[in-house]
Design a protein around this motif. Structure first.
Motif, mmCIF file in Angstrom:
data_model
loop_
_atom_site.group_PDB
_atom_site.id
_atom_site.type_symbol
_atom_site.label_atom_id
_atom_site.label_comp_id
_atom_site.label_asym_id
_atom_site.label_seq_id
_atom_site.Cartn_x
_atom_site.Cartn_y
_atom_site.Cartn_z
ATOM 1 N N VAL A 1 0.842 -1.192 0.000
ATOM 2 C CA VAL A 1 0.000 0.000 0.000
ATOM 3 C C VAL A 1 0.878 1.243 0.000
ATOM 4 O O VAL A 1 0.630 2.194 -0.753
ATOM 5 C CB VAL A 1 -0.963 0.010 1.208
ATOM 6 N N ALA B 1 2.341 1.778 -3.422
ATOM 7 C CA ALA B 1 1.325 2.270 -4.359
ATOM 8 C C ALA B 1 1.010 3.738 -4.096
ATOM 9 O O ALA B 1 0.844 4.526 -5.030
ATOM 10 C CB ALA B 1 0.054 1.432 -4.252
ATOM 11 N N LEU B 2 0.939 4.113 -2.826
ATOM 12 C CA LEU B 2 0.671 5.512 -2.496
ATOM 13 C C LEU B 2 1.843 6.400 -2.891
ATOM 14 O O LEU B 2 1.656 7.493 -3.413
ATOM 15 C CB LEU B 2 0.370 5.656 -1.002
ATOM 16 N N CYS C 1 -4.985 9.924 1.414
ATOM 17 C CA CYS C 1 -3.900 8.959 1.239
ATOM 18 C C CYS C 1 -3.473 8.375 2.587
ATOM 19 O O CYS C 1 -3.254 7.166 2.714
ATOM 20 C CB CYS C 1 -2.705 9.611 0.550
ATOM 21 N N THR D 1 -6.113 5.921 3.849
ATOM 22 C CA THR D 1 -6.028 4.642 3.142
ATOM 23 C C THR D 1 -4.938 3.771 3.744
ATOM 24 O O THR D 1 -5.148 2.586 4.006
ATOM 25 C CB THR D 1 -5.752 4.866 1.637
ATOM 26 N N SER E 1 -5.623 0.416 6.268
ATOM 27 C CA SER E 1 -5.171 -0.867 5.720
ATOM 28 C C SER E 1 -4.456 -1.693 6.771
ATOM 29 O O SER E 1 -4.247 -2.882 6.599
ATOM 30 C CB SER E 1 -4.216 -0.633 4.547
ATOM 31 N N ALA F 1 -3.341 7.857 -5.707
ATOM 32 C CA ALA F 1 -3.006 6.436 -5.847
ATOM 33 C C ALA F 1 -4.237 5.541 -5.877
ATOM 34 O O ALA F 1 -4.120 4.349 -6.142
ATOM 35 C CB ALA F 1 -2.095 6.007 -4.708
ATOM 36 N N SER F 2 -5.411 6.100 -5.626
ATOM 37 C CA SER F 2 -6.619 5.270 -5.547
ATOM 38 C C SER F 2 -6.980 4.612 -6.873
ATOM 39 O O SER F 2 -7.803 3.705 -6.903
ATOM 40 C CB SER F 2 -7.801 6.083 -5.024
ATOM 41 N N GLU G 1 -4.508 3.329 -8.901
ATOM 42 C CA GLU G 1 -3.421 2.420 -9.250
ATOM 43 C C GLU G 1 -3.931 0.970 -9.200
ATOM 44 O O GLU G 1 -4.998 0.694 -8.672
ATOM 45 C CB GLU G 1 -2.243 2.593 -8.278
ATOM 46 N N MET H 1 -5.775 -0.855 -6.198
ATOM 47 C CA MET H 1 -6.204 0.162 -5.239
ATOM 48 C C MET H 1 -7.716 0.403 -5.244
ATOM 49 O O MET H 1 -8.289 0.606 -4.178
ATOM 50 C CB MET H 1 -5.446 1.470 -5.468
ATOM 51 N N TRP I 1 -3.935 -6.526 0.683
ATOM 52 C CA TRP I 1 -3.130 -5.396 1.142
ATOM 53 C C TRP I 1 -3.552 -4.868 2.507
ATOM 54 O O TRP I 1 -3.167 -3.775 2.887
ATOM 55 C CB TRP I 1 -3.201 -4.273 0.125
#
Length: 177
Positions: free
Chosen positions: A10, A13-14, A34, A37, A41, A80-81, A83, A86, A154
């Motif tokens: 995560v 990805a962010l 971000c 998220t 997680s 990044a949401s 990606e 995600m 994730w």
């Protein structure tokens, strides 16, 4: 090691969506989305998560479906949401975070049945001594939105709650800390 991989995935990805220049650092709701998220997680919530979680959980509407939609839209503010993997993570978080802790699971998984209870000393075939009583139990299964949240590759959020005991003998959900 297994628990570090989802959080690391995560984070990567962010970070992939973050600009390289210091002038372009995320701010405001985009930054909070971000951070939320990433924090949601994980099964652990460090103090650094407080501002983003406060913002996330402050999104409340009269209807639960509107609250979920508002929270989902908030999380989608993070660049990044979109990606790979995600969107599924953001959706699982919006539907599950705050709704899958032990207190809430014990509430939504509770059910009541009517049971005939007869005294032990009552030997007659006559059922006059028996009573109908209500028994309340808590199901050990998770609702689908919690399964999606806990079992996403994730997240480690599922490590924070578990079912203890037997369903018909006082079983319940507990927070693991």
């Amino acid at each position: 090691m297994k628990k570090c991989l989802p959080a690391a995935a995560v984070a990567v990805a962010l970070m992939a969506a973050l600009p390289a220049q210091a002038d372009d650092l995320l701010t405001g709701d985009v930054r909070l989305a971000c951070e939320a998220t990433l924090c949601l997680s994980s099964g652990e919530r460090p103090s650094e998560c407080a501002p983003s979680l406060k913002r996330y959980f402050s999104i409340k509407h009269r209807k639960l479906s509107d609250t979920i939609k508002g929270r989902l839209n908030f999380l989608k503010l993070c660049p990044a949401s979109n990606e790979e993997n995600m969107p599924q993570l953001v959706n699982a978080i919006a539907h599950g975070a705050g709704r899958c802790d032990a207190k809430e699971l014990n509430r939504v998984m509770r059910y009541t049945v009517q049971v005939r209870q007869c005294p032990r000393y009552h030997y007659s075939r006559d059922r006059d001594g028996c009573q109908i009583v209500s028994k309340t139990y808590i199901r050990p299964s998770k609702p689908s939105y919690c399964k999606a949240y806990f079992e996403h590759g994730w997240t480690t959020a599922g490590d924070a709650v578990r079912y203890v005991g037997e369903e018909k003998n006082g079983g319940r959900w507990v927070d693991v800390r």
